[in-house]
Design a protein around this motif. Structure first.
Motif, mmCIF file in Angstrom:
data_model
loop_
_atom_site.group_PDB
_atom_site.id
_atom_site.type_symbol
_atom_site.label_atom_id
_atom_site.label_comp_id
_atom_site.label_asym_id
_atom_site.label_seq_id
_atom_site.Cartn_x
_atom_site.Cartn_y
_atom_site.Cartn_z
ATOM 1 N N VAL A 177 1.031 -1.392 0.337
ATOM 2 C CA VAL A 177 0.204 0.266 0.250
ATOM 3 C C VAL A 177 0.369 1.373 -0.097
ATOM 4 C CG1 VAL A 177 -1.652 1.469 0.885
ATOM 5 C CG2 VAL A 177 -1.717 -1.101 1.704
ATOM 6 N N CYS A 178 0.590 2.860 -0.778
ATOM 7 C CA CYS A 178 1.290 4.062 -0.456
ATOM 8 C C CYS A 178 1.169 3.577 0.858
ATOM 9 C CB CYS A 178 0.881 4.464 -1.419
ATOM 10 S SG CYS A 178 1.121 5.682 -2.215
ATOM 11 N N MET A 179 2.129 4.513 1.055
ATOM 12 C CA MET A 179 1.576 5.137 2.552
ATOM 13 C C MET A 179 0.979 6.245 3.317
ATOM 14 S SD MET A 179 5.769 4.782 4.446
ATOM 15 C CE MET A 179 6.054 2.981 4.449
ATOM 16 N N VAL A 180 0.772 6.862 1.935
ATOM 17 C CA VAL A 180 0.805 8.499 1.783
ATOM 18 C C VAL A 180 0.016 8.572 1.262
ATOM 19 C CG1 VAL A 180 2.405 9.366 2.322
ATOM 20 C CG2 VAL A 180 1.625 9.265 0.036
ATOM 21 N N CYS A 181 -0.735 7.251 0.501
ATOM 22 C CA CYS A 181 -2.674 7.962 -0.516
ATOM 23 C C CYS A 181 -2.986 6.345 -0.510
ATOM 24 C CB CYS A 181 -2.358 8.244 -1.965
ATOM 25 S SG CYS A 181 -1.545 7.169 -3.184
ATOM 26 N N SER A 182 -2.258 5.061 -0.078
ATOM 27 C CA SER A 182 -3.146 4.219 -0.199
ATOM 28 C C SER A 182 -3.819 3.364 -1.372
ATOM 29 C CB SER A 182 -4.863 4.429 0.386
ATOM 30 O OG SER A 182 -5.174 4.550 1.564
ATOM 31 N N LEU A 187 3.971 8.501 -7.961
ATOM 32 C CA LEU A 187 3.618 10.146 -7.542
ATOM 33 C C LEU A 187 4.268 10.655 -6.499
ATOM 34 C CD1 LEU A 187 2.174 12.340 -8.376
ATOM 35 C CD2 LEU A 187 0.022 12.109 -7.126
ATOM 36 N N HIS A 188 3.963 9.514 -5.751
ATOM 37 C CA HIS A 188 4.549 9.795 -4.191
ATOM 38 C C HIS A 188 5.855 10.217 -4.508
ATOM 39 C CE1 HIS A 188 0.219 10.166 -3.595
ATOM 40 N NE2 HIS A 188 0.547 11.374 -3.750
ATOM 41 N N HIS A 189 6.644 8.958 -4.760
ATOM 42 C CA HIS A 189 8.073 8.677 -4.501
ATOM 43 C C HIS A 189 8.607 10.186 -4.901
ATOM 44 C CE1 HIS A 189 11.252 6.527 -5.665
ATOM 45 N NE2 HIS A 189 11.688 7.326 -6.847
HETATM 46 ZN ZN LIG Z 1 0.938 7.620 -3.445
#
Ligand SMILES: [Zn+2]
Length: 312
Positions: free
Chosen positions: A203-208, A240-242
């Motif tokens: 799971v992406c830690m900041v957007c799930s 994206l968040h990376h």
């Molecule tokens: Zn994300």
């Protein structure tokens, strides 16, 4: 006495598999074989997922359950996680009763524990008449993210299959590697990705976001800046968040675990971040890693370093 026989059978099977692989013409990995040729070699039956030749492998374990012989790699989903050094292989799901899939996953773990290689078979393109065949070693697995880490090669990996990463291990940054072959670099990257996916459960830690192909294992302190591949020096982020993290568009306060943004933006909504802090994580990144990053980030953004300086 029975144990001795099992060990002898396992050794025999190891030699058998190595001999079969060596017998395929070619001196590079992968080797190229027709599906018919693979059937004749006794390493493949055309089925998706894991295949085990039960009649040959049932005498290797005391429960008679058999040991996986080969794995078929299908579909484009592997593009991200596959190259000539290894693959992160998702547990197969078939339309058969779930015990069928479970028994195959179990038989593949057994191959890892017994250090028996498996044949990893790939159809290079949809109209290929031959299959690429690798010899792969099960280097780890994770029941939560439902993945195996398989490393290709003619010799077994030095380590036994990786178990759970231990938060009580000492955390140290290592100096960056002097020189590294591209093969060892790739297998190191894959191992890091595997451990991060396992720890943070896909799971992406900041957007799930949970799309495996879009998830990236991100170093908090980069290797080029004397970071390390310790799993606690990593974040699991979507692409994206990376990118946003690498571009310093957000930081993580190591004391509160809150996600912080630049004064001039972009803000949380613009970055499509849906989570306020990392306190929801069952297992968290190491404070030392977060503190290192926070100090860089906060000074670039001229924020108070008080919370950063409280640590370390
Ligand atoms: Zn994300």
């Amino acid at each position: 006495m029975k144990q001795m026989a099992l060990i002898a059978n396992s050794r025999h099977e190891l030699q058998y598999r190595l001999d079969v692989y060596q017998s395929i013409p070619g001196d590079k990995m992968p080797k190229s074989v027709t599906p018919e040729g693979l059937r004749k070699l006794g390493v493949y039956a055309g089925a998706a997922g894991f295949w085990l030749d039960k009649s040959r492998t049932k005498n290797i374990t005391d429960d008679g359950a058999g040991v996986t012989v080969s794995a078929l790699v299908t579909g484009k989903s592997y593009e991200d996680d596959f190259d000539s050094d290894g693959v992160i292989y998702e547990y197969p799901t078939s339309n058969r009763p779930s015990t069928y899939d479970q028994s195959r996953v179990q038989a593949t773990k057994t191959a890892g524990l017994l250090k028996l290689p498996i044949f990893v078979i790939i159809k290079p393109t949809s109209n290929s008449t031959k299959r690429d065949v690798f010899l792969g070693w099960i280097e780890g697995w994770d029941d939560k993210s439902k993945t195996f880490l398989i490393i290709f090669g003619l010799t077994p990996p030095k380590d036994i299959p990786t178990g759970i990463d231990d938060d009580d291990d000492p955390f140290i940054f290592t100096s960056s590697k002097k020189s590294e072959s591209s093969k060892s670099k790739n297998s190191r990257k894959r191992k890091f990705r595997f451990k991060i996916l396992r720890r943070y459960q896909n799971v992406c830690m900041v957007c799930s976001l949970t799309v495996l192909q879009l998830l990236t294992a991100t170093h908090i302190r980069p290797l080029t800046k004397f970071g390390s591949d310790d799993v606690r020096n990593g974040l699991l982020l979507c692409q994206l968040h990376h990118k946003a993290f690498k571009a310093d568009l957000f930081g993580i306060n190591p004391s509160t675990l809150q996600i912080k943004y630049r004064v001039e933006g972009p803000n949380k909504n613009q970055l499509k971040i849906t989570i306020d802090d990392l306190s929801h994580l069952l297992r968290k990144p190491h404070t030392k890693a977060l503190t290192w990053h926070w100090k860089q980030w906060a000074s670039k953004n001229k924020l108070s370093l008080s919370s950063a300086e409280a640590e370390n």
